[in-house]
Motif scaffolding. Structure first.
Motif, PDB file in Angstrom:
ATOM      1  N   ASP A 171       4.979   1.962  -9.525  1.00  0.00           N
ATOM      2  CA  ASP A 171       5.527   3.311  -9.498  1.00  0.00           C
ATOM      3  C   ASP A 171       6.420   3.454  -8.269  1.00  0.00           C
ATOM      4  O   ASP A 171       6.451   2.562  -7.419  1.00  0.00           O
ATOM      5  CB  ASP A 171       4.414   4.372  -9.545  1.00  0.00           C
ATOM      6  N   PRO A 172       7.158   4.552  -8.155  1.00  0.00           N
ATOM      7  CA  PRO A 172       8.093   4.692  -7.032  1.00  0.00           C
ATOM      8  C   PRO A 172       7.439   5.066  -5.708  1.00  0.00           C
ATOM      9  O   PRO A 172       8.113   5.083  -4.685  1.00  0.00           O
ATOM     10  CB  PRO A 172       9.021   5.839  -7.496  1.00  0.00           C
ATOM     11  N   TRP A 173       6.138   5.353  -5.725  1.00  0.00           N
ATOM     12  CA  TRP A 173       5.496   5.935  -4.549  1.00  0.00           C
ATOM     13  C   TRP A 173       4.677   4.944  -3.730  1.00  0.00           C
ATOM     14  O   TRP A 173       4.433   5.169  -2.549  1.00  0.00           O
ATOM     15  CB  TRP A 173       4.588   7.090  -4.968  1.00  0.00           C
ATOM     16  N   HIS A 174       4.180   3.897  -4.346  1.00  0.00           N
ATOM     17  CA  HIS A 174       3.208   3.030  -3.691  1.00  0.00           C
ATOM     18  C   HIS A 174       3.736   1.600  -3.545  1.00  0.00           C
ATOM     19  O   HIS A 174       4.106   0.982  -4.546  1.00  0.00           O
ATOM     20  CB  HIS A 174       1.900   2.996  -4.492  1.00  0.00           C
ATOM     21  N   PRO A 175       3.739   1.046  -2.324  1.00  0.00           N
ATOM     22  CA  PRO A 175       4.163  -0.350  -2.116  1.00  0.00           C
ATOM     23  C   PRO A 175       3.013  -1.309  -2.413  1.00  0.00           C
ATOM     24  O   PRO A 175       2.387  -1.870  -1.514  1.00  0.00           O
ATOM     25  CB  PRO A 175       4.552  -0.361  -0.636  1.00  0.00           C
ATOM     26  N   PHE A 176       2.723  -1.491  -3.690  1.00  0.00           N
ATOM     27  CA  PHE A 176       1.528  -2.240  -4.082  1.00  0.00           C
ATOM     28  C   PHE A 176       1.522  -3.672  -3.540  1.00  0.00           C
ATOM     29  O   PHE A 176       0.462  -4.185  -3.157  1.00  0.00           O
ATOM     30  CB  PHE A 176       1.382  -2.259  -5.604  1.00  0.00           C
ATOM     31  N   ALA A 177       2.661  -4.332  -3.543  1.00  0.00           N
ATOM     32  CA  ALA A 177       2.684  -5.714  -3.049  1.00  0.00           C
ATOM     33  C   ALA A 177       2.223  -5.772  -1.594  1.00  0.00           C
ATOM     34  O   ALA A 177       1.464  -6.675  -1.208  1.00  0.00           O
ATOM     35  CB  ALA A 177       4.088  -6.298  -3.191  1.00  0.00           C
ATOM     36  N   GLU A 178       2.657  -4.805  -0.791  1.00  0.00           N
ATOM     37  CA  GLU A 178       2.286  -4.794   0.627  1.00  0.00           C
ATOM     38  C   GLU A 178       0.812  -4.454   0.818  1.00  0.00           C
ATOM     39  O   GLU A 178       0.108  -5.093   1.604  1.00  0.00           O
ATOM     40  CB  GLU A 178       3.162  -3.792   1.376  1.00  0.00           C
ATOM     41  N   THR A 179       0.330  -3.431   0.111  1.00  0.00           N
ATOM     42  CA  THR A 179      -1.077  -3.055   0.293  1.00  0.00           C
ATOM     43  C   THR A 179      -2.011  -4.105  -0.307  1.00  0.00           C
ATOM     44  O   THR A 179      -3.102  -4.341   0.228  1.00  0.00           O
ATOM     45  CB  THR A 179      -1.359  -1.669  -0.309  1.00  0.00           C
ATOM     46  N   SER A 180      -1.584  -4.751  -1.385  1.00  0.00           N
ATOM     47  CA  SER A 180      -2.421  -5.824  -1.946  1.00  0.00           C
ATOM     48  C   SER A 180      -2.532  -6.995  -0.990  1.00  0.00           C
ATOM     49  O   SER A 180      -3.577  -7.645  -0.901  1.00  0.00           O
ATOM     50  CB  SER A 180      -1.868  -6.284  -3.292  1.00  0.00           C
ATOM     51  N   ALA A 181      -1.451  -7.279  -0.259  1.00  0.00           N
ATOM     52  CA  ALA A 181      -1.511  -8.345   0.744  1.00  0.00           C
ATOM     53  C   ALA A 181      -2.507  -8.009   1.842  1.00  0.00           C
ATOM     54  O   ALA A 181      -3.263  -8.889   2.302  1.00  0.00           O
ATOM     55  CB  ALA A 181      -0.122  -8.584   1.331  1.00  0.00           C
ATOM     56  N   ARG A 182      -2.538  -6.747   2.260  1.00  0.00           N
ATOM     57  CA  ARG A 182      -3.492  -6.339   3.282  1.00  0.00           C
ATOM     58  C   ARG A 182      -4.921  -6.402   2.743  1.00  0.00           C
ATOM     59  O   ARG A 182      -5.854  -6.818   3.442  1.00  0.00           O
ATOM     60  CB  ARG A 182      -3.168  -4.931   3.780  1.00  0.00           C
TER      61      ARG A 182
END
Length: 240
Positions: A14-25
C-alpha cells in the motif's frame, strides 16, 4: 526453528507502509530470537505452501482489497484467485506461533483461519488513528509478554477502535480522548499462540528499545508451542 515473514508486496502493498524496510527490521529481531528466518513477498504462495517445520509466522502486510490512497477497493480485487488457507489451518491445529504486526489487522481477510485466529480487525469507516507522532504505550495485565517492561513512548501510529470479534488478553493500550484502545494482545488458539502488535508503522517504531524488548518477549512466548495450557482446538468455522 524456522520462521517465515510475510512482507507486504504486490496486492498486499500500500502507499502508506514501507513493508520491505519494516520486514527487514523484524527479520533481525526474529533471527536474534534464534529462528532461521525467511522473508517472503509472494504472500499467497507462501501461505499456500506453508510447511510443517515452520514454527513461527510473522504477518507484516496490508489489506489486499484496499490498497489505494483513498481507501477504495482496487478495481481488480475480485479477480484475484482464492488463497489456499488450508496449510495455515493445519498449522494452527498442530501448533504454531503467529506474530501479526500493524497493518496485519486489515490483511489476509480471505484466509478464514487467520481471521479467526487474530481476534480483532481494522474495519474501514470504524477504525482510525490519530496523526503519526509521539505514542504513549501503557502496559496492562500480567501476561508473560509484558514481563519486565514498563510504559514507554515511541514515534508511531496509534490504531484506534479496532473491532474485536473474540476474546483477547490485553498486553498494551493507548489512550485517546479519554478512551483506552488495545494496541497489543495475545491469544491461545488450541495448541497455537498469537500476538498482535498494532505498532510498527515504519522503522522509527523499531528504533524504540522498549518496543524491541516487547517483541523479543513476544517471540519468546510464541516459540513455546504447542501451548502447554491449551485445552481446546481451533474454533469451528464461523465460531466467534
Amino acid at each position: 526453528m524456522r520462521a517465515i515473514i510475510l512482507s507486504g508486496a504486490g496486492r498486499y502493498a500500500d502507499p502508506w507502509h514501507p513493508f520491505a524496510e519494516t520486514s527487514a527490521r523484524l527479520a533481525e529481531l526474529v533471527a536474534e530470537a534464534g529462528f532461521d528466518v525467511e522473508v517472503r513477498e509472494d504472500v499467497d504462495a507462501a501461505l499456500g505452501s506453508l510447511e510443517d517445520d515452520v514454527a513461527l509466522l510473522v504477518v507484516n502486510a496490508g489489506d489486499p482489497d484496499r490498497s489505494s490512497t483513498d481507501g477504495e477497493p482496487l478495481p481488480a480485487a475480485a479477480e484475484w484467485p482464492a488463497v489456499d488457507g488450508g496449510p495455515l489451518a493445519s498449522a494452527l491445529e498442530r501448533g504454531i506461533g503467529i506474530l501479526a504486526v500493524h497493518a496485519a489487522a486489515s490483511s489476509l481477510r480471505d484466509v478464514e483461519a487467520f481471521d479467526r485466529a487474530i481476534g480483532g480487525r481494522w474495519e474501514w469507516d470504524v477504525s482510525w488513528h490519530p496523526p503519526f507522532g509521539e505514542a504513549h504505550v501503557h502496559l496492562v495485565g500480567n501476561h508473560a509478554v509484558r514481563e519486565g517492561l514498563d510504559d514507554f513512548t515511541l514515534e508511531d501510529e496509534r490504531y484506534s477502535s479496532l473491532l474485536l470479534h473474540d476474546v483477547i488478553e490485553p498486553i498494551a493500550e493507548h489512550e485517546q480522548d479519554g478512551i483506552r484502545h488495545p494496541l497489543v494482545w495475545a491469544r491461545e488458539i488450541g495448541p497455537s499462540r498469537l500476538v498482535y502488535d498494532a505498532l510498527g508503522h515504519d522503522t522509527r517504531s523499531y528504533d524504540s528499545a522498549s518496543h524491541r524488548a516487547l517483541i523479543a518477549n513476544a517471540l519468546d512466548w510464541l516459540r513455546r508451542v504447542p501451548a502447554p495450557t491449551a485445552a481446546g482446538r481451533l474454533p469451528a468455522a464461523g465460531a466467534r
